[in-house]
Design an enzyme around this catalytic site. Structure first.
Site, short mmCIF file in Angstrom:
data_model
loop_
_atom_site.label_atom_id
_atom_site.label_comp_id
_atom_site.label_asym_id
_atom_site.label_seq_id
_atom_site.Cartn_x
_atom_site.Cartn_y
_atom_site.Cartn_z
N CYS A 2 35.72 96.68 22.54
CA CYS A 2 36.22 97.13 21.25
C CYS A 2 37.32 98.16 21.47
CB CYS A 2 35.16 97.77 20.36
SG CYS A 2 33.85 96.65 19.91
N GLY A 102 30.99 100.98 21.05
CA GLY A 102 29.77 101.41 21.74
C GLY A 102 28.56 100.75 21.12
N GLU A 492 35.04 85.44 44.39
CA GLU A 492 36.11 85.86 43.49
C GLU A 492 36.91 84.65 42.99
OE1 GLU A 492 36.80 88.29 41.78
OE2 GLU A 492 38.92 88.22 41.35
N HIS A 515 22.10 74.56 52.18
CA HIS A 515 20.79 74.92 51.62
C HIS A 515 20.77 74.72 50.11
CE1 HIS A 515 19.68 76.40 55.55
NE2 HIS A 515 20.83 77.04 55.59
N LYS A 614 38.02 93.15 28.82
CA LYS A 614 38.45 93.75 30.08
C LYS A 614 37.62 94.95 30.46
CE LYS A 614 42.16 94.40 33.04
NZ LYS A 614 41.56 93.42 33.95
#
Ligand code: G6P
Length: 619
Positions: A2, A102, A492, A515, A614
């Site tokens: 936010c 929050g 990544e 595996h 982000k």
């Protein structure tokens, strides 16, 4: 998550707020809203689901006058992302309008308490509970809204950054924070008076002023057109706001001719890394200088263990850092998901060094993890990109990445900045501890210096990925495999693809695929091998063979000149030769470009992938 913007001054607020929301859209884009008080004293609220542009369309025909306002772009937590749940939220009387970033953890009990007092709610959000609580407090104690905010926040459990308008006082803007970030910009208007900007970070503020105050936890600020800025804590004790000068430039926040921030940030990496190592990597003197370590040398020399806490991409760079620090500096390193670490009862010794790795410096779990470590007596070190961020301020020492603002939600230059910073850190400790021979130390320093140029070469030689990315758009799954330093890179690579193209991808240590994951391999499964002609080359070649005999499509990242793997592969990306430990800094480039171009070919919103944000300021 936010984004919050606010303005009070002489200028029209709406254009400033909208521009600010665009800058903060990386923090969430489920819905957006704005609230203004016009010159006649009317308080209006406009909201729309979706992006800020949808809000602009909705507002086009409205009265948008007013020199005070607040705005919000949302990443939904409580309540689905619709217009009712969008911020700003109004109090029952319509006198107060609030935006919030929050989570109010005790919002259910607060809501039922307020409902018992006769208050009703339109939305499912914790934010509406907060604005109603403030109004209820104001009415109960017959106090001004500034005092009501202080009192109300005392009964709140959770994290918040808020900005609040009061219809009855159009000359005042109030904000407060705990856990979630909030910056106040202090500018000078055309008549020499003060004007104030509020932002979840400094990006909505930078074009108007470089003078900012980072509000601290449990501080409440009152911005008054006539009276200036006043800050108190929850106990109503006056605080002295500390003024900082921003070192951010506006150009860094623009796309600069690239179609997406992500592509711009991928291409920025060579220069970003040059800035990151400048002054730190001293090739002539054969030295590595990190002031954050110099000032606390003993802590690192006597460290029993290093624990690195991080999330997402930062967790992957931390894993590469572990391999390097253990190898170079011979200190055991543990890498922890911050979200797990904070809720275990981890054993932490006073001679442990706990490192937080975080691009934003605001990730709620990482922040909580280091707070826990601090309670247990550890020394805290921060590796952050955003200057003045909460994690940077909460740690005892640290190193900034200096790779410039990263706007694309999928992290690219921050990843390589983190990896190289962790390498610098490993080298700096190794030098002090004499754990590397002089010859090896010099060789690593010299090679690290060459990495930005080699990275540029890698970019130039992999530009063509856009031409065949289209072929992978049909794929439903991808596997990324690597060994040693390239195992975290495989993680990544898979994360990048998942994040922006929505193709399911998994990263695995190459030998582990036997595996389990190998059962998934058929002619429709592309398998990306990071296979440089280095340490475990032969073993990786065997792993490629195993996939090939199951008809998987092989995409490989190989060292320039390597024909063996090239001949075994359906597609090949080249990188220049480098030391094993630095391969991820180069091999990540084709992986980033592959994800980017596949996502573009699939028509995805690369810079703002669905459901992601982000900066994850909620747990
Ligand atoms: C989010 C972002 C990722 C990032 C992660 C950790 O998930 O989308 O790109 O790696 O948070 O963020 P941090 O700011 O702590 O590095």
């Amino acid at each position: 998550m936010c984004g919050i913007v606010g303005y009070i001054g002489e200028q029209e607020a709406y254009p400033i707020l909208i521009k600010g929301l665009h800058r903060l859209e990386y923090r969430g884009y489920d819905s957006a809203g704005v609230s203004l008080i016009n010159p006649k004293g009317k308080l209006s609220v406009y909201k729309a689901t979706g992006k800020v542009s949808a809000l602009e369309e909705k507002c086009a025909a409205e009265d948008l006058s007013g020199t005070i306002g607040i705005a919000h772009t949302r990443w939904a937590t409580h309540g689905e992302p619709n217009a009712v749940n969008a911020h700003p939220h109004l109090s029952g009387s319509g006198n107060l309008s609030l935006v919030h970033n929050g989570i109010i953890e005790n919002y259910k009990s607060l809501r039922s308490m307020l409902e018992k007092k006769g208050m009703s709610f339109c939305s499912d959000t914790d934010t509406e509970v907060l604005v109603q609580l403030i109004e209820y407090t104001q009415q109960t104690y017959h106090c001004d809204v500034y005092t009501a905010v202080q009192r109300a926040l005392k009964s709140v459990v959770g994290a918040y950054a808020i900005a609040l308008l009061e219809k009855a006082h159009p000359d005042q803007l109030i904000c407060a924070r705990k856990g979630s970030p909030l910056v106040i910009g202090v500018g000078t208007d055309a008549r020499g008076g003060k004007e104030f900007y509020v932002g979840s970070d400094a990006t909505p503020i930078i074009e108007y002023t470089n003078q900012v105050v980072y509000l601290k936890d449990e501080e409440i600020a009152l911005m008054d057109r006539k009276g200036g800025l006043e800050v108190v804590n929850l106990s109503n004790i006056k605080q002295t706001p500390e003024m900082h000068t921003l070192q951010l430039s506006l150009d860094e926040l623009e796309k600069g001719g690239y179609p997406h921030f992500m592509l711009k940030e991928i291409w920025e990496q060579p220069n970003a890394l040059r800035t990151c190592i400048r002054g730190r990597l001293q090739v002539k003197d054969k030295d590595v200088l990190l002031s954050g370590i110099q000032d606390h040398k003993e802590k690192f020399l006597n460290a029993r263990r290093i624990i690195i806490c991080a999330c997402g991409t930062s967790w992957h760079s931390a894993l590469i850092g572990k391999y390097f620090i253990e190898e170079a500096a011979q200190i055991p390193v543990e890498v922890e998901y911050a979200s797990e670490f904070r809720y275990r009862n981890p054993v932490i010794y006073p001679d442990d060094v706990v490192i937080a790795v975080s691009q934003s410096g605001e990730t709620a779990d990482t922040l909580a993890a280091i707070q826990l470590a601090e309670q247990k007596g550890a020394f805290l070190y921060g590796i952050c990109n955003v200057i003045g961020s909460s994690i940077a301020r909460a740690t005892h020492s640290g190193t900034y990445l200096h790779v410039g603002p990263e706007i694309g939600v999928a992290s690219t230059k921050a990843f390589t900045g983190q990896v190289i910073t962790l390498c610098l850190l490993g080298l700096a400790i190794a030098k002090e501890k004499h754990t590397l021979s002089d010859e090896m130390f010099h060789m690593l320093v010299e090679e690290l210096q060459r990495i930005p140029d080699k990275m540029q070469w890698t970019l130039e030689h992999n530009k063509h990925i856009d031409q065949f990315a289209q072929m992978f758009t049909y794929c439903r799954n991808f596997l990324f495999l690597g060994r040693g330093y390239n195992y975290p890179l495989a993680l990544e690579g898979a994360l990048k693809l998942k994040e922006i193209s929505y193709i399911h991808a998994e990263g695995y240590p190459a030998a582990e695929m036997k595996h389990g994951p190998i059962a998934l391999v058929d002619e429709e499964m592309p398998v990306v091998f990071i296979a440089p002609k280095r340490g475990m080359y032969e073993k990786v070649v065997s792993n490629i063979q195993e996939i090939k005999s199951r008809k998987g499509k092989i995409i490989s990242v190989v060292t320039e000149g390597d024909k063996t793997v090239r001949n075994m592969s359906d597609y090949t990306f080249v990188i220049p030769d480098t030391r094993d430990c630095f391969v991820p800094l180069l091999a990540v480039i084709p992986l980033q470009l592959l994800s980017y171009y596949v996502a573009v070919a699939k028509g995805r919103n690369v810079d703002q992938p669905r459901n992601l944000a982000k900066s994850v300021t909620v747990e």
